[in-house]
Design a protein around this motif. Structure first.
Motif, PDB file in Angstrom:
ATOM      1  N   GLY A 203       0.979  -1.070   0.113  1.00  0.00           N
ATOM      2  CA  GLY A 203      -0.178   0.014  -0.035  1.00  0.00           C
ATOM      3  C   GLY A 203       0.710   1.277  -0.067  1.00  0.00           C
ATOM      4  N   MET A 204       1.827   1.300   0.757  1.00  0.00           N
ATOM      5  CA  MET A 204       2.784   2.542   0.941  1.00  0.00           C
ATOM      6  C   MET A 204       3.439   2.571  -0.270  1.00  0.00           C
ATOM      7  SD  MET A 204       6.158   3.636   2.618  1.00  0.00           S
ATOM      8  CE  MET A 204       5.979   4.523   4.102  1.00  0.00           C
ATOM      9  N   GLU A 207       1.038   4.036  -3.253  1.00  0.00           N
ATOM     10  CA  GLU A 207       0.688   5.460  -3.095  1.00  0.00           C
ATOM     11  C   GLU A 207       1.823   6.108  -3.341  1.00  0.00           C
ATOM     12  OE1 GLU A 207      -2.293   6.306  -2.536  1.00  0.00           O
ATOM     13  OE2 GLU A 207      -1.891   8.479  -2.089  1.00  0.00           O
ATOM     14  N   ARG A 208       2.829   5.944  -2.709  1.00  0.00           N
ATOM     15  CA  ARG A 208       4.212   6.607  -3.164  1.00  0.00           C
ATOM     16  C   ARG A 208       4.691   6.883  -4.681  1.00  0.00           C
ATOM     17  NH1 ARG A 208       8.120   9.819   0.008  1.00  0.00           N
ATOM     18  NH2 ARG A 208      10.019   9.558  -1.189  1.00  0.00           N
TER      19      ARG A 208
ATOM     20  N   MET B 169      -0.072   5.795   5.196  1.00  0.00           N
ATOM     21  CA  MET B 169       1.152   6.361   5.658  1.00  0.00           C
ATOM     22  C   MET B 169       1.754   6.991   4.677  1.00  0.00           C
ATOM     23  SD  MET B 169       2.611   2.795   7.145  1.00  0.00           S
ATOM     24  CE  MET B 169       4.473   3.348   7.604  1.00  0.00           C
ATOM     25  N   ALA B 170       1.715   6.800   3.308  1.00  0.00           N
ATOM     26  CA  ALA B 170       2.298   7.654   2.445  1.00  0.00           C
ATOM     27  C   ALA B 170       1.802   8.962   2.148  1.00  0.00           C
ATOM     28  CB  ALA B 170       2.416   6.731   1.063  1.00  0.00           C
ATOM     29  N   GLN B 171       0.167   8.968   2.120  1.00  0.00           N
ATOM     30  CA  GLN B 171      -0.350   9.962   1.878  1.00  0.00           C
ATOM     31  C   GLN B 171      -0.150  11.078   3.089  1.00  0.00           C
ATOM     32  OE1 GLN B 171      -4.424   8.763   1.982  1.00  0.00           O
ATOM     33  NE2 GLN B 171      -4.404   7.924   0.107  1.00  0.00           N
ATOM     34  N   ARG B 209      -5.512  12.325   2.613  1.00  0.00           N
ATOM     35  CA  ARG B 209      -4.494  13.643   2.360  1.00  0.00           C
ATOM     36  C   ARG B 209      -5.155  14.904   2.888  1.00  0.00           C
ATOM     37  NH1 ARG B 209      -0.027  12.743  -0.592  1.00  0.00           N
ATOM     38  NH2 ARG B 209      -0.924  11.398  -1.893  1.00  0.00           N
TER      39      ARG B 209
END
Lengths: 262, 213
Positions: A203-204, A207-208, B169-171, B209
Motif C-alpha cells: 500500500g505504501m 501510493e508513493r 502512511m504515504a499520504q 490527504r
C-alpha cells in the motif's frame, strides 16, 4: 523422476525447472528463513511448473477462518478473498475436509458454489484443484491451482503439486516437529503477520509511486531478490523508514533482468 | 487504555493476565495486571531481561508454554527457576501486533497446566485483535467505535485494511499506528464500516490527504 518422463516430452525444460524449484524451496528453508519468500516461491513455481494458470495459498487464521498468504497475481488474490467472504468454493471445502477437491469444469459446479463459479469464470478460469496443506493430520491451509481450460489436471501434476504443498507446510513450521498446538499457533501467527507487513508495504509503495498494488509487489519482490533479503524484511524496512521507498520503486522495471538498483 | 486492557484480560481463558505496552527501545508500561501473581511474573521478566513476554514482543510471535513444570529451561533459565515454586501451570504471551504495528504484549497464566484448545486460541486471537485496534486508536487519540466492546465487528481480516494503512502512511507521511487510527477514525466520523473506507482508499476514490492539517 521416471514418472515425469512420459509427460515431459512436450516440456523438455521441466525436469531442470523442477530441480531448480525444489532447490530454491529447500534453500529458503535453510538460509535466513523468511516464510513469505517460501510461500511466494511456492505459488510462482506452481504456475511455472504445473499445468496451471494461477495459484493461491490460504492458511488457517486460527480464529475459525482462512487468510490468503500468497497468490500468483492480484486477481487471484481477489478471487481467494472472495471465496472466503462468500464462504464457499473448492478451497474452503478442501480446508474443511482435508482432502483434495477438484472441479474439472467450473461451469458444471455452479449449482454447488454459485458465487465462486461466477467469480472464477469472470477471471477466465474453467477448472480448479485445491490441495490441503497438512501437518501430522492437521489441515493448516490449502493451495489452489486454477486453469483456463476444462478437464482434469494431469495426475503427475497433482502429485507434484501435493509434493510442493508438503514442502511448504514443513517450511511454515520451520522444520520443527509439531508436538503440540502451541508451536503450531506460534508458527502460523508468524506467517500470517508477515503477510500483513507485506500488504502494508504494498500500500505504501503503491501510493508513493502512484502505481498499482501488483506493481508495488513486483518492486518489493525485485528489491528483495536483488539484495538477497527476505520479502517481509524489505517490507518492514520500507515501513520503518530505514529503507527508502524510492529505492525499492526503482527496482520495479528492471528487477527481473538486471540488478535494478542504483 | 487500562479499561481496554482490563476488559481484554477478563475475556481470556486464563486465571489472570496482564497487558504491557512497549516501544522498540523496550521502554514499557504495564497498563493492567489482574492479580498479584501475573504482576510478579511480568515484573520479574523485565527485571531479569528474559521471559515469554519479552520474547513475544521481540520476535513478534506468541511464546506459549502449556506446561511450565515440564518446559525446557533453556530459553528463560533464571525466570523459570524463580517461578517454578509458584502455582503457575501454563504461561502464555501474545504480541499485540498488526503487521509492522507492534504495541506491546499480553500475557496470561493458568494455575493448572492445560494446553490451549482450538476454541481457546480463537478466543484469544479475536480478543487481542480487537484490543490491539482499540489501543492503536487510543495511542493516536482517535475517536472510534470500540472494537472490543462494540456491536459491529471491526475485525482486521481484510487485506485491504492493511493495504489502505500503507497508503495512508504515504499520504500523511506518518507511521502505521497513526495511519490505521486515522482510517478507523474516518470510518467512525462518516458512520461507515472500516472495510468500506479501506476499499475506497485502495480504489483511490477516497484519500486521507486532506485530513493532514
Amino acid at each position: 523422476m521416471n514418472a515425469t518422463e512420459g509427460r515431459s516430452a512436450g516440456r523438455p525444460q521441466r525436469e531442470s525447472d523442477l530441480v531448480r524449484a525444489f532447490v530454491t524451496l529447500a534453500d529458503t528453508l535453510v538460509s535466513d528463513f523468511d516464510v513469505s519468500d517460501l510461500l511466494d516461491s511456492l505459488v510462482t513455481h506452481s504456475v511455472n511448473l504445473l499445468d496451471a494458470d494461477a495459484a493461491g495459498l490460504l492458511l488457517s487464521d486460527q480464529k475459525g477462518g482462512l487468510a490468503v498468504v500468497a497468490s500468483s497475481s492480484e486477481q487471484t488474490h481477489g478471487l481467494e478473498v472472495f471465496q472466503i467472504q462468500v464462504n464457499e468454493g473448492p478451497c474452503l471445502e478442501c480446508c474443511a475436509t482435508g482432502e483434495p477437491v477438484s472441479a474439472e469444469d467450473i461451469g458444471v459446479v455452479a449449482e454447488r458454489w454459485p458465487a465462486f463459479a461466477a467469480a472464477a469464470a469472470e477471471a477466465g478460469h474453467r477448472s480448479v484443484l485445491a490441495l490441503p496443506l497438512r501437518v501430522r493430520g492437521e489441515v493448516i491451509g490449502a493451495m489452489n491451482l486454477f486453469r483456463n481450460q476444462t478437464g482434469p489436471f494431469p495426475q503427475i501434476d497433482v502429485e507434484l503439486a501435493q509434493g510442493l504443498s508438503d514442502v511448504a507446510a514443513i517450511g511454515i513450521l520451520q522444520q520443527r516437529a509439531i508436538q503440540n498446538r502451541e508451536l503450531l499457533v506460534e508458527q502460523l501467527q508468524g506467517a500470517l503477520n508477515s503477510r500483513i507487513v507485506i500488504e502494508q508495504a504494498k500500500g505504501m509503495l503503491a501510493e508513493r509511486g502512484q502505481i498499482e498494488l501488483s506493481d508495488a509487489f513486483a518492486a518489493l519482490r525485485g528489491y528483495a531478490r536483488s539484495s538477497s533479503t527476505g520479502l517481509a524484511q524489505v517490507a518492514a524496512d520500507v515501513l520503518s523508514g530505514s529503507l527508502s521507498p524510492d529505492l525499492v520503486l526503482v527496482s520495479r522495471a528492471g528487477a527481473r533482468k538486471d540488478q535494478g538498483t542504483r | 487504555m487500562s479499561l481496554v486492557a482490563a476488559s481484554c484480560v477478563s475475556r481470556l481463558p486464563g486465571d489472570g493476565g496482564s497487558v504491557t505496552l512497549m516501544t522498540s527501545d523496550l521502554a514499557r508500561t504495564t497498563i493492567h495486571t489482574s492479580d498479584a501473581m501475573i504482576a510478579y511474573v511480568e515484573q520479574r521478566q523485565y527485571a531479569l531481561g528474559e521471559g515469554p513476554s519479552l520474547t513475544a514482543f521481540l520476535t513478534g510471535v506468541p511464546a506459549l508454554i502449556a506446561n511450565v513444570a515440564r518446559a525446557p529451561r533453556a530459553p528463560w533459565p533464571v525466570l523459570f527457576g524463580e517461578i517454578e515454586q509458584l502455582p503457575i501451570g501454563s504461561l502464555y504471551a501474545f504480541p499485540l501486533r498488526v503487521g509492522v504495528i507492534s504495541l506491546g504484549v499480553c500475557s496470561f497464566y493458568r494455575r493448572a497446566a492445560r494446553p490451549l484448545t482450538p476454541a481457546d486460541v480463537t478466543t484469544v486471537l479475536t480478543t487481542l485483535e480487537a484490543t490491539t485496534l482499540d489501543l492503536v486508536a487510543a495511542s493516536a487519540r482517535e475517536e472510534v467505535e470500540p472494537a472490543l466492546d462494540g456491536r459491529t465487528h471491526d475485525a482486521l481480516s481484510s487485506t485491504q485494511i492493511h493495504q489502505a494503512t500503507g497508503m495512508i502512511m504515504a499520504q500523511l507521511g506518518t507511521d502505521a499506528v497513526t495511519a490505521l487510527a486515522r482510517l478507523r477514525g474516518r470510518a467512525f466520523a462518516e458512520g461507515r464500516g472500516v472495510h468500506t473506507v479501506a476499499h475506497d482508499v485502495v480504489a483511490r476514490t477516497t484519500s486521507l490527504r486532506e485530513d493532514a492539517s
